[in-house]
Design an enzyme around this catalytic site. Structure first.
Site, mmCIF file in Angstrom:
data_model
loop_
_atom_site.group_PDB
_atom_site.id
_atom_site.type_symbol
_atom_site.label_atom_id
_atom_site.label_comp_id
_atom_site.label_asym_id
_atom_site.label_seq_id
_atom_site.Cartn_x
_atom_site.Cartn_y
_atom_site.Cartn_z
ATOM 1 N N PRO A 182 0.791 -1.238 0.000
ATOM 2 C CA PRO A 182 0.000 0.000 0.000
ATOM 3 C C PRO A 182 0.822 1.287 0.000
ATOM 4 O O PRO A 182 0.259 2.364 -0.203
ATOM 5 C CB PRO A 182 -0.816 -0.115 1.290
ATOM 6 C CG PRO A 182 -0.001 -0.990 2.173
ATOM 7 C CD PRO A 182 0.694 -1.969 1.270
ATOM 8 N N PHE A 183 2.137 1.198 0.222
ATOM 9 C CA PHE A 183 2.961 2.415 0.263
ATOM 10 C C PHE A 183 4.198 2.254 -0.626
ATOM 11 O O PHE A 183 5.330 2.540 -0.209
ATOM 12 C CB PHE A 183 3.358 2.758 1.706
ATOM 13 C CG PHE A 183 2.174 2.996 2.601
ATOM 14 C CD1 PHE A 183 1.464 4.182 2.541
ATOM 15 C CD2 PHE A 183 1.741 2.021 3.473
ATOM 16 C CE1 PHE A 183 0.348 4.395 3.334
ATOM 17 C CE2 PHE A 183 0.632 2.218 4.283
ATOM 18 C CZ PHE A 183 -0.069 3.416 4.216
ATOM 19 N N GLU A 222 4.136 -0.109 5.240
ATOM 20 C CA GLU A 222 3.926 0.603 6.514
ATOM 21 C C GLU A 222 3.832 2.116 6.339
ATOM 22 O O GLU A 222 4.651 2.741 5.672
ATOM 23 C CB GLU A 222 5.071 0.278 7.492
ATOM 24 C CG GLU A 222 4.900 0.903 8.864
ATOM 25 C CD GLU A 222 5.924 0.419 9.880
ATOM 26 O OE1 GLU A 222 5.857 0.853 11.041
ATOM 27 O OE2 GLU A 222 6.794 -0.399 9.507
ATOM 28 N N LYS A 239 4.667 -4.340 13.643
ATOM 29 C CA LYS A 239 5.580 -5.229 14.373
ATOM 30 C C LYS A 239 4.900 -6.578 14.478
ATOM 31 O O LYS A 239 3.786 -6.686 14.979
ATOM 32 C CB LYS A 239 5.897 -4.690 15.777
ATOM 33 C CG LYS A 239 7.093 -3.773 15.809
ATOM 34 C CD LYS A 239 8.374 -4.531 15.650
ATOM 35 C CE LYS A 239 9.527 -3.635 15.234
ATOM 36 N NZ LYS A 239 9.608 -3.380 13.795
#
Length: 430
Positions: free
Chosen positions: A214-215, A232, A248
């Site tokens: 997504p990034f 993230e 995490k």
């Protein structure tokens, strides 16, 4: 300052590929792609920023002050990155490990041409000096023939430290934890290749295809290239709302659906993995509370399993309302570097990390993103990423994980190899 024009798209997926291919015409490129990932926090499907009008490039000294001045002076869209080593601007720390990449510590630019995809529409926001090129550019992009990208040569990737050395260093890190120096720390190792010539955009296309995060980022500034498949988000500001989504906890995917579901369930119930996440969530809450309105810091999601193509991850979402009068850059300065890439307590963890790691992190575990003219911003965490200096032909990627009192060194090493799998695959053609 900008002229805005919008067009309807017949095939958004194809247009994205052609747009990225078109970006090869420019010296400065930032491509941000959400890969159609559904998120209530997202603003765009993809953004392309090219051709610098102005820029700021600096080492860590007073870097955040320089960024603040640049962001407020331009009062425009700016795109760029923050390296992990800006920790030395925030705290009395240093970075003395080997650096084969030589990236500037901070680099932002104001694009002449900005293209944003939302749903089945594309918006062109061009500075006045080039706004007469919108129609011609849109036509040129549509007429391009999609090229097949393939890495021609296998890259021989080497490890900076041996497995034995890695296991020994994890034991030292755990000794610090058992003595009470820290509760948790993110320990990383580098994989690298020297004297290699690649086409970074080809590598990005391959990595993004097998990861679809997504990034995702493709960034080219001078000889400095980033190929990122990051899952993230570091920090986003929209109005007075702040969002941070630390990751995490990692587990492999399985092609068998029942096995895959069991792996995800086991991850959600794993005490070691959830304790890693909760400790970092507490750290993020503490960071945001320094700039947030009283009582506004909330944990929206805690240890939720998100499934990506390569791995399952535990993701938490922390929200807050920024206090009135706090400049946007200050929100980054206060919370940088992100807790998921440092540890707790943050300063002690960063000092120990610096002693045990062999390589300067640079842009790895830093952040890439943008500011809007209104002072909103969105930044990822630079993980699952390949860095490349086209001038000295040095290529690098790093992987790591959180070390806690429950860590088993062998399993931590296996987690590193799992995180490195997609990057090795596109470089080694396996």
């Amino acid at each position: 300052m900008r002229t805005s024009r919008s067009f309807k798209l017949k095939n958004t997926g194809l247009f994205k590929q052609l747009l990225l291919q078109w970006s090869k015409n420019f010296a400065e490129v930032t491509w941000l792609d959400s890969n159609s990932y559904e998120s209530s926090k997202g603003e765009f499907e993809a953004i392309l920023a090219v051709e610098a009008f102005t820029a700021v490039k600096t080492d860590y000294r007073n870097a955040f002050d320089k960024l603040k001045e640049y962001q407020e002076t331009t009062a425009d869209w700016i795109f760029g990155y923050l390296t992990y080593d800006l920790k030395n601007d925030v705290e009395h720390l240093s970075s003395s490990n080997f650096d084969g990449l030589g990236f500037p510590d901070l680099y932002f630019f104001q694009p002449q041409k900005l293209i944003m995809i939302k749903g089945d529409s594309v918006e062109f926001q061009y500075l006045k000096m080039v706004d007469d090129e919108v129609d011609a550019d849109f036509e040129e992009i549509q007429k391009l023939e999609l090229q097949e990208f393939q890495q021609k040569e296998k890259i021989d990737v080497k490890s900076r430290i041996s497995k034995t050395e890695y296991l020994e260093k994890v034991e030292v890190m755990m000794d610090h934890i058992h003595r009470g120096d820290i509760y948790e720390a993110n320990f990383c190792q580098e994989f690298y290749a020297e004297n290699v010539q690649i086409e970074p955009l080809n590598i990005y296309r391959s990595l993004n295809q097998i990861s679809t995060p997504p990034f995702a980022v493709f960034l080219k500034l001078e000889e400095f290239n980033l190929i990122s498949a990051s899952p993230e988000r570091y920090l986003k500001k929209k109005g007075d709302d702040l969002f941070s989504q630390p990751i995490k906890g990692t587990a492999r995917r399985s092609p068998d659906s029942q096995t895959d579901q069991k792996i995800a369930e086991d991850l959600a119930n794993d005490l070691k993995e959830t304790s890693e996440n909760v400790m970092i969530v507490d750290l993020v809450r503490n960071d945001l509370s320094r700039i947030a309105k009283k009582g506004s810091v909330q944990v929206e999601e805690l240890c939720k399993v998100y499934s990506f193509k390569q791995v399952h991850q535990l993701v938490s979402t922390v929200t807050a309302k920024i206090e009135e009068g706090i400049p946007p850059v200050e929100a980054l300065r206060i919370s940088f570097p992100m807790g998921s890439m440092t540890g707790a307590p943050k300063i002690s963890a960063m000092k120990i990390i610096e002693k045990l790691e062999e390589t300067k992190r640079g842009l790895y575990s830093g952040a890439v993103g943008y500011f809007t003219p209104e002072g909103d911003f969105d930044f990822n965490v630079v993980i699952r990423s390949i860095l490349y200096n086209a001038k000295n032909k040095y290529l690098s990627f790093s992987v790591g994980g959180a070390i806690t009192a429950r860590s088993q060194p062998e399993k931590e090493y296996e987690e590193c190899l799992l995180k490195a799998k997609a990057m090795r695959e596109v470089l080694e053609n396996v």
